[in-house]
Design a protein around this motif. Structure first.
Motif, mmCIF file in Angstrom:
data_model
loop_
_atom_site.group_PDB
_atom_site.id
_atom_site.type_symbol
_atom_site.label_atom_id
_atom_site.label_comp_id
_atom_site.label_asym_id
_atom_site.label_seq_id
_atom_site.Cartn_x
_atom_site.Cartn_y
_atom_site.Cartn_z
ATOM 1 N N LEU A 1 4.541 15.152 4.015
ATOM 2 C CA LEU A 1 3.223 14.516 3.968
ATOM 3 C C LEU A 1 2.925 13.951 2.590
ATOM 4 O O LEU A 1 2.056 13.089 2.450
ATOM 5 C CB LEU A 1 2.131 15.537 4.326
ATOM 6 N N LEU A 2 3.623 14.440 1.583
ATOM 7 C CA LEU A 2 3.266 14.151 0.197
ATOM 8 C C LEU A 2 4.027 12.950 -0.346
ATOM 9 O O LEU A 2 5.251 12.872 -0.234
ATOM 10 C CB LEU A 2 3.550 15.373 -0.676
ATOM 11 N N THR B 1 -8.479 6.442 2.736
ATOM 12 C CA THR B 1 -8.770 7.256 3.920
ATOM 13 C C THR B 1 -8.369 8.706 3.641
ATOM 14 O O THR B 1 -7.673 8.996 2.656
ATOM 15 C CB THR B 1 -7.989 6.743 5.136
ATOM 16 N N GLY B 2 -8.771 9.604 4.508
ATOM 17 C CA GLY B 2 -8.404 11.011 4.343
ATOM 18 C C GLY B 2 -6.903 11.233 4.274
ATOM 19 O O GLY B 2 -6.414 11.915 3.361
ATOM 20 N N PRO B 3 -6.120 10.682 5.212
ATOM 21 C CA PRO B 3 -4.662 10.857 5.132
ATOM 22 C C PRO B 3 -4.061 10.272 3.861
ATOM 23 O O PRO B 3 -3.128 10.837 3.293
ATOM 24 C CB PRO B 3 -4.155 10.123 6.382
ATOM 25 N N GLU B 4 -4.577 9.133 3.399
ATOM 26 C CA GLU B 4 -4.056 8.539 2.169
ATOM 27 C C GLU B 4 -4.337 9.434 0.966
ATOM 28 O O GLU B 4 -3.459 9.670 0.123
ATOM 29 C CB GLU B 4 -4.679 7.157 1.953
ATOM 30 N N LEU B 5 -5.547 9.949 0.883
ATOM 31 C CA LEU B 5 -5.901 10.831 -0.229
ATOM 32 C C LEU B 5 -5.063 12.099 -0.196
ATOM 33 O O LEU B 5 -4.594 12.576 -1.232
ATOM 34 C CB LEU B 5 -7.394 11.165 -0.173
ATOM 35 N N ARG C 1 0.823 -1.210 0.000
ATOM 36 C CA ARG C 1 0.000 0.000 0.000
ATOM 37 C C ARG C 1 0.861 1.266 0.000
ATOM 38 O O ARG C 1 0.591 2.207 -0.759
ATOM 39 C CB ARG C 1 -0.939 0.004 1.215
ATOM 40 N N THR C 2 1.901 1.315 0.810
ATOM 41 C CA THR C 2 2.716 2.529 0.895
ATOM 42 C C THR C 2 3.393 2.832 -0.436
ATOM 43 O O THR C 2 3.384 3.980 -0.902
ATOM 44 C CB THR C 2 3.777 2.381 1.998
ATOM 45 N N ASP C 3 3.969 1.824 -1.071
ATOM 46 C CA ASP C 3 4.606 2.033 -2.376
ATOM 47 C C ASP C 3 3.575 2.425 -3.424
ATOM 48 O O ASP C 3 3.852 3.243 -4.307
ATOM 49 C CB ASP C 3 5.355 0.771 -2.815
ATOM 50 N N ARG C 4 2.384 1.837 -3.344
ATOM 51 C CA ARG C 4 1.335 2.149 -4.312
ATOM 52 C C ARG C 4 0.909 3.617 -4.192
ATOM 53 O O ARG C 4 0.761 4.320 -5.204
ATOM 54 C CB ARG C 4 0.143 1.220 -4.072
ATOM 55 N N LEU C 5 0.735 4.088 -2.970
ATOM 56 C CA LEU C 5 0.392 5.498 -2.774
ATOM 57 C C LEU C 5 1.513 6.396 -3.285
ATOM 58 O O LEU C 5 1.261 7.459 -3.867
ATOM 59 C CB LEU C 5 0.137 5.774 -1.287
ATOM 60 N N GLY C 6 2.755 5.959 -3.065
ATOM 61 C CA GLY C 6 3.891 6.735 -3.557
ATOM 62 C C GLY C 6 3.880 6.852 -5.072
ATOM 63 O O GLY C 6 4.111 7.932 -5.621
ATOM 64 N N ALA C 7 3.611 5.745 -5.759
ATOM 65 C CA ALA C 7 3.590 5.776 -7.228
ATOM 66 C C ALA C 7 2.494 6.698 -7.738
ATOM 67 O O ALA C 7 2.715 7.511 -8.643
ATOM 68 C CB ALA C 7 3.378 4.356 -7.769
ATOM 69 N N TRP C 8 1.303 6.596 -7.169
ATOM 70 C CA TRP C 8 0.206 7.468 -7.598
ATOM 71 C C TRP C 8 0.530 8.933 -7.327
ATOM 72 O O TRP C 8 0.244 9.802 -8.138
ATOM 73 C CB TRP C 8 -1.078 7.074 -6.880
ATOM 74 N N PRO D 1 -4.725 3.617 13.799
ATOM 75 C CA PRO D 1 -4.397 2.535 12.859
ATOM 76 C C PRO D 1 -3.587 3.084 11.692
ATOM 77 O O PRO D 1 -3.671 4.275 11.357
ATOM 78 C CB PRO D 1 -5.769 2.025 12.411
ATOM 79 N N PRO D 2 -2.792 2.242 11.042
ATOM 80 C CA PRO D 2 -1.853 2.714 10.004
ATOM 81 C C PRO D 2 -2.498 3.559 8.911
ATOM 82 O O PRO D 2 -1.908 4.529 8.451
ATOM 83 C CB PRO D 2 -1.288 1.412 9.429
ATOM 84 N N ARG D 3 -3.693 3.233 8.481
ATOM 85 C CA ARG D 3 -4.288 3.942 7.353
ATOM 86 C C ARG D 3 -4.824 5.330 7.729
ATOM 87 O O ARG D 3 -5.251 6.087 6.865
ATOM 88 C CB ARG D 3 -5.393 3.093 6.714
ATOM 89 N N LEU D 4 -4.817 5.649 9.026
ATOM 90 C CA LEU D 4 -5.185 6.991 9.458
ATOM 91 C C LEU D 4 -3.960 7.813 9.832
ATOM 92 O O LEU D 4 -4.081 8.926 10.352
ATOM 93 C CB LEU D 4 -6.152 6.913 10.663
ATOM 94 N N ARG D 5 -2.779 7.255 9.537
ATOM 95 C CA ARG D 5 -1.528 7.968 9.798
ATOM 96 C C ARG D 5 -0.794 8.193 8.501
ATOM 97 O O ARG D 5 -1.068 7.538 7.488
ATOM 98 C CB ARG D 5 -0.629 7.154 10.755
ATOM 99 N N ILE D 6 0.144 9.123 8.513
ATOM 100 C CA ILE D 6 1.073 9.275 7.395
ATOM 101 C C ILE D 6 2.455 8.955 7.940
ATOM 102 O O ILE D 6 3.091 9.767 8.613
ATOM 103 C CB ILE D 6 1.015 10.692 6.798
#
Length: 465
Positions: free
Chosen positions: A401-402, A174-178, A89-96, A458-463
């Motif tokens: 954050l980005l 989640t909000g932090p992911e977006l 998930r972390t790498d995927r968010l990074g690529a996007w 939880p991890p998905r609500l953190r950056i």
């Protein structure tokens, strides 16, 4: 009056990137091991890549024209499961995030930004699923004559011209992911000007690797509104949708906005004028705004003067600056510079001293002709003292954050910058207390159990990179 440009400084040699310490912790993804998008002649005869979109792949498969790559022809349900799983998930968010910010990147650049080598391979699950759902397109350089070791270093990526992200992906984040992917702005669709975008991305990567800078921002976050309007808490006189190619931010918060150009087109003078108008309205001490135009013609261009846009850039800039008299530190003349790719990077994988100080020419002399231009470095020779009400370094605090920020510049847990959902909602966190505290024994009510320390979101609500 005839305006004569100064002769381009000829730099016979430079420092090979392999001899310079790179901030990129993976040497295989550092500049000297990536393809050189300028000197490797990847773009002859044109500046556009050869692209394959998900829609074309599906059409060709359905018509029996081309069976294609089975790994890229995933069913939508399978692709969506891949893109919503916790694995990677972390790498995927990074690529996007990188693609959203820079729009067109090479596989090597994507791997360097994210620190994930798997992105060298277009068959990797994240990329294949993103392609199948029309999130990204996959292309190759027009000229692949110089093979490099690796999975597939001829591949480039861009965001697709589709609404898939908003309709399919955004509801799963989640909000932090977006926030980490899009910085709170709409998803960027459709890449353009392939050579231009990849050179811009490479310049930012090299700055992050080898220069003492605080952050690099892509095209998406280099809008006029963010640089001189809402980003400063001000309102522009009229809507302006322009975007620069990128921004390098010094450690003291000064913004070095860069614009690459292979040709000085008929509209170039108007572009300079609009930047000059903006700079004249925004003092350096309350905006930190400077601009540098970088000539980046094809290295195999004709040798005559007209084939190099640098000369036309000087000429058209001089015409504009006549309408903005003054040579002081707040003048457009002192804050709009001209550089040349070949002065900063004189050959394949070479860095010059001019790049290490981001040297550019500024029309700050009272003389006319070539004598009006003075070379000075935007890193070490350019003073900046922000006004006490202007928090110039706030952007540096928030850049980690980005996901589009190079991975070595964003390591760590940055959740405190955005707080918890209850913090953002302005709701106090409940702290239960025992009804009869005098009878309570053992650990306090609600205290964490085990060796994990205090309870966390939880991890998905953190950056947390």
């Amino acid at each position: 009056m005839v305006t004569v440009a100064p002769e381009r400084r000829i730099i016979e040699d430079g420092i090979h990137a392999e001899m310079m310490p790179s901030a990129n912790p993976d040497d295989d993804l550092a500049m000297h091991n990536r393809r050189d998008p300028y000197w490797d002649r990847l773009w002859a005869p044109g500046s556009q890549a050869n692209w394959m979109t998900g829609a074309i792949a599906r059409y060709e498969k359905a018509e029996g024209i081309n069976r294609g790559n089975a790994k890229l022809n995933l069913e939508p349900e399978v692709a969506l499961r891949t893109l919503t799983s916790n694995r990677g998930r972390t790498d995927r968010l990074g690529a996007w995030g990188v693609l959203d910010s820079w729009r067109t990147v090479s596989s090597e650049q994507l791997a360097a930004f994210t620190g994930c080598r798997y992105f060298l391979d277009p068959n990797h699950s994240t990329l294949a699923a993103s392609f199948a759902l029309d999130l990204i397109d996959i292309g190759t350089y027009p000229n692949k004559s110089r093979p490099n070791p690796g999975m597939n270093r001829n591949v480039i990526y861009r965001t697709s011209n589709s609404d898939t992200f908003g309709k399919v992906i955004e509801p799963t984040l989640t909000g932090p992911e977006l926030l980490s992917v899009t910085a709170g702005h709409p998803w960027s669709t459709g890449g353009q000007y392939d050579r231009h975008n990849i050179l811009s991305t490479e310049l930012a990567l090299r700055a992050a690797e080898y220069l003492p800078v605080g952050a690099v921002l892509g095209e998406k976050l280099s809008t006029v509104d963010l640089l001189a309007g809402a980003g400063l808490g001000k309102k522009l006189p009229k809507a302006d949708n322009r975007r620069a190619d990128g921004t390098i931010i010094r450690e003291d918060g000064m913004r070095i906005v860069f614009e690459l150009t292979a040709t000085a087109s008929a509209s170039f003078e108007n572009k300079v004028r609009r930047w000059a108008d903006l700079i004249a309205a925004r003092p350096l001490e309350t905006s930190g705004l400077t601009v540098v135009f970088i000539a980046a013609p094809h290295p195999d261009r004709a040798k005559h003067t007209a084939a190099d846009p640098r000369h036309a850039i000087y000429k058209k800039m001089a015409v504009v600056l006549r309408d903005f008299p003054g040579r002081g530190k707040d003048s457009p003349a002192a804050r709009i510079g001209v550089a040349h790719w070949e002065e900063w990077f004189p050959n394949r994988h070479l860095l010059s001293e001019a790049f290490l100080n981001l040297e550019a020419d500024f029309a700050i002399n009272d003389a006319t002709g070539p004598d009006r231009w003075v070379t000075r470095g935007l890193l070490n020779d350019y003073a900046f003292e922000p006004w006490h009400t202007f928090d110039a370094t706030a952007v540096l605090e928030n850049a980690p954050l980005l996901a589009a920020t190079p991975h070595w510049m964003r390591k760590g847990d940055h959740t405190h910058l955005i707080g918890s959902p209850m913090d953002r909602a302005g709701v106090d966190v409940p702290h239960p207390a025992p009804a009869k505290p005098h009878l309570t024994k053992g650990r306090p009510l609600g205290a964490a159990v085990g060796n994990g320390g205090e309870a966390k979101l939880p991890p998905r609500l953190r950056i947390n990179w």
